[in-house]
Write an enzyme that holds these catalytic residues in place. Structure first.
Site, PDB file in Angstrom:
ATOM      1  CG  ASP A 164      -1.817  -1.206   1.148  1.00 32.33           C
ATOM      2  OD1 ASP A 164      -2.291  -1.640   0.042  1.00 32.33           O
ATOM      3  OD2 ASP A 164      -2.178  -1.558   2.276  1.00 32.33           O
ATOM      4  CE  LYS A 190       2.559  -2.402  -4.133  1.00 28.56           C
ATOM      5  NZ  LYS A 190       2.148  -2.080  -2.901  1.00 28.56           N
ATOM      6  N   GLY A 215      -4.627  -4.362  -3.764  1.00 30.22           N
ATOM      7  CA  GLY A 215      -5.364  -3.325  -4.009  1.00 30.22           C
ATOM      8  C   GLY A 215      -4.786  -2.098  -4.257  1.00 30.22           C
ATOM      9  CG  HIS A 216      -1.931  -2.201  -7.017  1.00 29.36           C
ATOM     10  ND1 HIS A 216      -1.171  -2.569  -7.896  1.00 29.36           N
ATOM     11  CD2 HIS A 216      -1.634  -2.742  -5.762  1.00 29.36           C
ATOM     12  CE1 HIS A 216      -0.226  -3.638  -7.285  1.00 29.36           C
ATOM     13  NE2 HIS A 216      -0.588  -3.590  -5.843  1.00 29.36           N
ATOM     14  CD  GLN A 236       0.513  -9.010  -2.409  1.00 31.85           C
ATOM     15  OE1 GLN A 236       1.456  -9.562  -3.085  1.00 31.85           O
ATOM     16  NE2 GLN A 236      -0.480  -8.769  -2.794  1.00 31.85           N
TER      17      GLN A 236
END
Ligand code: GDP
Ligand code: IMO
Ligand code: MG
Length: 425
Positions: A13, A16, A40-41, A224
């Site tokens: 988080d 990225k 979750g991007h 990650q």
């Protein structure tokens, strides 16, 4: 570029997605190399916010090839719903996205087993996202996994599924007291996915290697972060894949010598979701303020993220283990109104000082962080896109981070939007 790995330097988080989207305008190919829908991007384009779980963050730029590489674990249900969600919002996915036939499939029993295993761990939970990641990578290593390409060979798929279910159902029933998974139901469901997955499935290794040989710009997008890497992170409180930059080679089938640059994404402070040691965690009002100001709630599970000051010991480790050639320092604007800002420069463990990350995860639970404290800049940096326009105290903070972790900050992010980015080189 030509081949740049974008890797998280902390516990995920770091931003990225924003950074990949930002630099993807100059890329030809953007490829995810590991992880799955646990990621979750978040990418913000104007007023639109997109949260990508499996599809590379380059998908919001037109005309790019986006690849889900062999090292990713693919939940077809999650992928197809992500595609539908994007297409509904006018984003073209078909024709742009390719999924490796070698990528392993997340099966319904992986998700069941992920959750069942967590609930049995009670006091020592990992705090997984429940997306089936650990069990899917375990099956891959145990050689009882099913792969994307198997979807198109129904008889083979059925046989492999039957073999896997023999084990899985024994586990589900005997160990976890759960109902057995139904072979026919899973088979039919996955054969229905196969019809749609055909449009995306391909042999992506040669496509990527040809892109490199042709001198195209390739962005390898990590999920990650280094501290969640299966080998180099805070084991067992990690994810089950090689999240560090080395994973880009194995996960995409690129030779190590193909990698030219490694852009390490690092938040100007630290967050972690899930369980496990976090030396600079702040369980006080300052931690709460970082969470509120930074909007630190998980993009996949909605869980509040644990927050703390920047940890230069972690930063130094991430620079080393990934071979970081430049840092993208994100969320600088979140620190705008703090009177003082601290950085952990060293650890004290059992009375001894450490400037390098100790390998013993348990020792990390006993860290007393050694902090140095800097005056805040107390003015808004939000949206600044020119380095010279940053307040002096913010520039000093950036310079000190570079000095402490040993790599140049080449990008500074000052907001969610693409435009809120300083590119220094
Ligand atoms: P990822 O998993 O590394 O892609 O990061 P996430 O998307 O899960 O979390 C990062 C969050 O911070 C997202 O909501 C981003 O939109 C947001 N973000 C990224 N960079 C900045 C920044 O420089 N400033 C602010 N305020 N938000 C940012
Ligand atoms: P992005 O790509 C932050 C964490 C989980 C848990 C551990 C193992 O958005 O940075 P898993 O479901 O992978 O078996 O969970 O890893 N985790 C993440 N934390 N960002 C992520 O992804 C994460 N993906 C997994 O919270 O602690
Ligand atoms: Mg995220």
């Amino acid at each position: 570029m030509p081949v740049t790995v974008v890797v998280g330097m902390q516990w995920g988080d770091e931003g990225k997605g924003k950074i990949v989207d930002m630099i993807a305008d100059k890329a030809d190919v953007i490829a995810r190399y590991q992880g799955g829908a646990n990621a979750g991007h978040t990418v913000v384009v104007g007023k639109e916010e997109y949260v990508l779980h499996l599809i590379p963050s380059g998908v919001l730029r037109n005309g790019k090839i986006c690849i889900i590489g062999p090292g990713v674990v693919v939940d077809p249900e999650a992928l197809l719903s992500e595609i539908d969600g994007l297409e509904k919002r006018g984003v073209t996915v078909k024709g742009s996205l390719l999924v490796s036939n070698r990528a392993h499939l997340i099966m319904p029993y992986h998700k069941l087993l992920d959750r069942a295993a967590e609930s049995r761990l009670s006091g020592s939970k990992i705090g997984t996202t429940g997306r089936g990641i650990g069990p899917a990578y375990a099956d891959k290593a145990a050689r009882i996994g099913l792969r994307v390409g198997d979807l198109f060979k129904p008889e083979y798929f059925r046989e492999r599924l039957g073999q896997a279910l023999e084990q899985k159902n024994a586990l589900l029933k005997t160990l976890y007291g759960e109902p057995a998974a139904d072979e026919k139901e899973i088979f039919e469901k996955y054969m229905a996915y196969a019809g749609r997955m055909k449009d995306y499935a391909d042999d992506c290794g040669p496509i990527l290697r040809k892109a490199v040989a042709d001198g195209k710009n390739v962005l390898a997008e990590g999920a990650q972060g280094s501290m969640l890497d299966i080998d180099h992170g805070t084991y067992p409180f990690v994810t089950s894949s090689p999240a560090a930059a080395g994973g880009a080679c194995t996960g995409l089938g690129l030779p190590p010598r193909a990698i030219n640059e490694v852009l390490g994404v690092m938040k100007a402070y630290t967050t972690r979701v899930g369980e496990g040691p976090f030396p600079t965690e702040l369980l006080d009002a300052t931690g709460e303020r970082l969470r509120k100001t930074g909007g630190e709630y998980g993009a996949t599970t909605g869980r509040p993220r644990r927050c703390g000051w920047l940890d230069a010991v972690v930063g130094r480790f991430a620079v080393d283990v990934n071979g970081v050639t430049g840092i993208a320092l994100t969320k600088l604007d979140v620190l705008d109104e703090f009177d003082t800002i601290s950085i952990c420069t060293e650890y004290e463990i059992d009375g001894k000082r450490y400037d390098q990350l100790p390998e013993d995860t348990d020792a990390l639970t006993r860290v007393k962080p050694v902090y140095e404290t800097h005056p805040g800049w107390k003015t808004s940096t939000a949206g600044i896109s020119i380095y010279a326009n940053l307040p002096d105290a913010a520039k000093r903070y950036v310079a000190r981070v570079e000095e402490l972790v040993g790599a140049r900050v080449s990008v500074v992010s000052t907001g969610q939007d693409r435009s809120a980015t300083i590119i220094r080189s």
